[in-house]
Scaffold this active site. Structure first.
Site, short mmCIF file in Angstrom:
data_model
loop_
_atom_site.label_atom_id
_atom_site.label_comp_id
_atom_site.label_asym_id
_atom_site.label_seq_id
_atom_site.Cartn_x
_atom_site.Cartn_y
_atom_site.Cartn_z
N SER A 15 -2.84 -10.28 -12.10
CA SER A 15 -4.16 -10.84 -11.61
C SER A 15 -4.04 -12.45 -11.54
CB SER A 15 -5.37 -10.16 -12.19
OG SER A 15 -6.45 -10.87 -11.72
N THR A 62 -11.38 -4.96 -10.23
CA THR A 62 -10.37 -4.59 -9.26
C THR A 62 -9.79 -3.09 -9.34
OG1 THR A 62 -8.40 -5.64 -8.24
CG2 THR A 62 -8.70 -5.56 -10.64
N LYS A 66 -13.34 -0.12 -8.62
CA LYS A 66 -14.36 -0.71 -7.88
C LYS A 66 -15.50 0.35 -7.61
CE LYS A 66 -11.94 -4.60 -5.59
NZ LYS A 66 -11.67 -5.18 -4.36
N ASP A 103 -16.11 -9.18 -1.54
CA ASP A 103 -14.91 -9.02 -0.84
C ASP A 103 -15.27 -9.34 0.62
OD1 ASP A 103 -13.19 -8.45 -2.85
OD2 ASP A 103 -13.51 -6.18 -2.56
N GLY A 128 -7.51 1.13 8.71
CA GLY A 128 -7.78 1.96 7.57
C GLY A 128 -9.11 2.09 7.35
N GLY A 130 -10.48 3.13 3.86
CA GLY A 130 -10.54 3.54 2.53
C GLY A 130 -11.58 2.63 2.06
N ARG A 153 -5.41 7.18 9.65
CA ARG A 153 -4.68 8.34 9.58
C ARG A 153 -5.45 9.89 9.49
NH1 ARG A 153 -0.68 9.24 4.66
NH2 ARG A 153 -2.87 8.98 3.62
N TYR A 223 -2.65 -10.21 -0.13
CA TYR A 223 -2.26 -11.37 -0.20
C TYR A 223 -0.60 -11.19 -0.68
CZ TYR A 223 -0.09 -15.09 -3.40
OH TYR A 223 0.93 -15.79 -3.75
N GLY A 244 -4.08 -12.23 3.00
CA GLY A 244 -5.27 -12.07 2.41
C GLY A 244 -5.51 -13.25 1.16
P1 ATR Z 1 -8.28 1.01 -0.53
O1 ATR Z 1 -9.49 1.18 -1.89
O2 ATR Z 1 -7.09 0.10 -0.99
O3 ATR Z 1 -8.69 1.00 0.66
P2 ATR Z 1 -7.97 3.99 -0.19
O4 ATR Z 1 -9.34 4.10 -0.32
O5 ATR Z 1 -7.08 4.80 -1.12
O6 ATR Z 1 -7.42 2.49 -1.01
O7 ATR Z 1 -7.48 3.67 1.25
C1 ATR Z 1 -6.28 3.46 1.74
C2 ATR Z 1 -6.15 3.35 3.19
O8 ATR Z 1 -4.69 3.20 3.42
C3 ATR Z 1 -6.58 4.52 3.69
O9 ATR Z 1 -7.01 4.11 5.19
C4 ATR Z 1 -5.35 5.52 3.81
O10 ATR Z 1 -5.53 6.21 4.89
P3 ATR Z 1 -6.10 7.92 4.64
O11 ATR Z 1 -7.55 7.70 4.78
O12 ATR Z 1 -5.62 8.77 5.96
O13 ATR Z 1 -5.45 8.31 3.57
C5 ATR Z 1 -4.20 4.59 4.22
N1 ATR Z 1 -2.97 4.93 3.84
C6 ATR Z 1 -2.65 5.06 2.64
N2 ATR Z 1 -1.23 5.77 2.83
C7 ATR Z 1 -0.89 5.94 4.11
C8 ATR Z 1 0.04 6.25 4.96
N3 ATR Z 1 1.14 6.85 4.28
N4 ATR Z 1 0.06 6.49 6.25
C9 ATR Z 1 -1.25 6.00 6.86
N5 ATR Z 1 -2.07 5.35 6.20
C10 ATR Z 1 -2.09 5.35 4.84
#
Ligand code: ATR
Length: 280
Positions: A15, A62, A66, A103, A128, A130, A153, A223, A244
């Site tokens: 970190s 982190t 979170k 963030d 994304g 997540g 996805r 980053y 980032g």
């Molecule tokens: P974070 O806190 O970093 O956002 P997360 O909540 O696990 O971590 O979210 C990860 C993101 O990366 C999600 O959008 C995930 O897509 P899904 O919601 O479909 O899982 C995306 N992601 C991770 N691995 C992936 C992969 N192999 N292909 C496509 N998207 C992926």
């Protein structure tokens, strides 16, 4: 008196937060200490409470804690409520643990003030859905883009975020969701933010060509010292690209403001931070 802070995560050894906050302390002439704490899911809540009991004034949270941190706080600032996650806990003298999420504000500060890209009226694509995507959506909405599209996805997850924001006062603009393949049907975007965790794995979802409008900005929330796959892909298509790093510095400045009541002049920190990073 020295105000004590720590960052809790797993893994935490790399970190950059101690370096950034120590520099902020110097710049603002505040006496602070800032350490790293390796957390575990089982002990995380206890670790936060122990930090408070030992006289800590606050901590950063982190990955992967979170979301878990929300349940540890006694109060949540609006930023944390909207994000449903906490990256900064302010430990008040009266025992309150107030959770904030800095963030999104940090990302917007970097995009609008450092990169000087105005979000208002622009079309934004978020890749994304997540925690990282959700964490920045509130401040992104506040910046009043023309529209936000979330591609993921798992489309249901993107739709879930939209549902969660449907009553948000800033959610008067169109927000839509789709798969990555269906992006081929969308108009071009002025700002594309990569909030997937794929940059960490050196990868990128398969995306259609022609997603970038002219003079578009491609922003990777991760980053990286070198171009990520996303940044390389965007650069090839003529976009302006950013990683980032600025977001990392600006979210830290927002946390410092919460704790110490003063926002460090981050521009003054950048040259020194680059120097420190390159000497690592
Ligand atoms: P974070 O806190 O970093 O956002 P997360 O909540 O696990 O971590 O979210 C990860 C993101 O990366 C999600 O959008 C995930 O897509 P899904 O919601 O479909 O899982 C995306 N992601 C991770 N691995 C992936 C992969 N192999 N292909 C496509 N998207 C992926």
């Amino acid at each position: 008196m020295i105000n004590a802070y720590t960052v809790i995560g797993q893994p935490i050894a790399h970190s950059l937060s101690p370096m950034i906050h120590t520099l902020f302390g110097d710049l603002t002439q505040r006496r602070i200490s800032y350490t790293r704490t390796e957390g575990t899911p089982e002990t995380f809540a206890e670790q936060v409470l122990q930090w408070q009991a030992s006289g800590g004034r606050g901590c950063n949270i982190t990955a992967p804690f979170k979301e878990q941190a929300v349940g540890v706080c006694t109060h949540l600032a609006l930023s944390a409520e909207r994000a449903e996650s906490v990256n900064t806990i302010h430990m008040h003298a009266d025992g309150r643990l107030v959770g904030h999420s800095t963030d999104g504000a940090g990302m917007l500060q970097d995009i609008e003030h450092n990169i000087r890209f105005r979000v208002a009226g622009r079309r934004v694509l978020m890749l994304g859905a997540g925690g990282a995507a959700r964490g920045v959506l509130g401040p992104l909405l506040d910046a009043q883009p023309a529209a936000i599209h979330i591609a993921n996805r798992t489309v249901a997850r993107a739709e879930g975020i939209i549902e969660a924001f449907k009553d948000d006062p800033a959610a008067t603009l169109p927000i839509s969701a789709s798969s990555y393949e269906a992006l081929a049907e969308e108009q071009a975007f002025d700002l594309i933010v990569n909030a997937t965790s794929l940059s960490l794995a050196g990868s990128l979802p398969t995306l259609p060509e022609g997603l970038f409008a002219s003079e578009a900005l491609a922003y990777d929330m991760m980053y990286s010292r070198h171009d990520t796959v996303f940044m390389g892909w965007a650069r090839e298509q003529g976009a302006v690209v950013s990683d980032g790093f600025g977001m990392l510095v600006e979210q830290a400045a927002e946390a410092f403001l919460v704790w110490e009541g003063v926002r460090p002049k981050t521009r003054m920190a950048w040259p020194r931070l680059f120097e420190l990073l390159n000497s690592k």
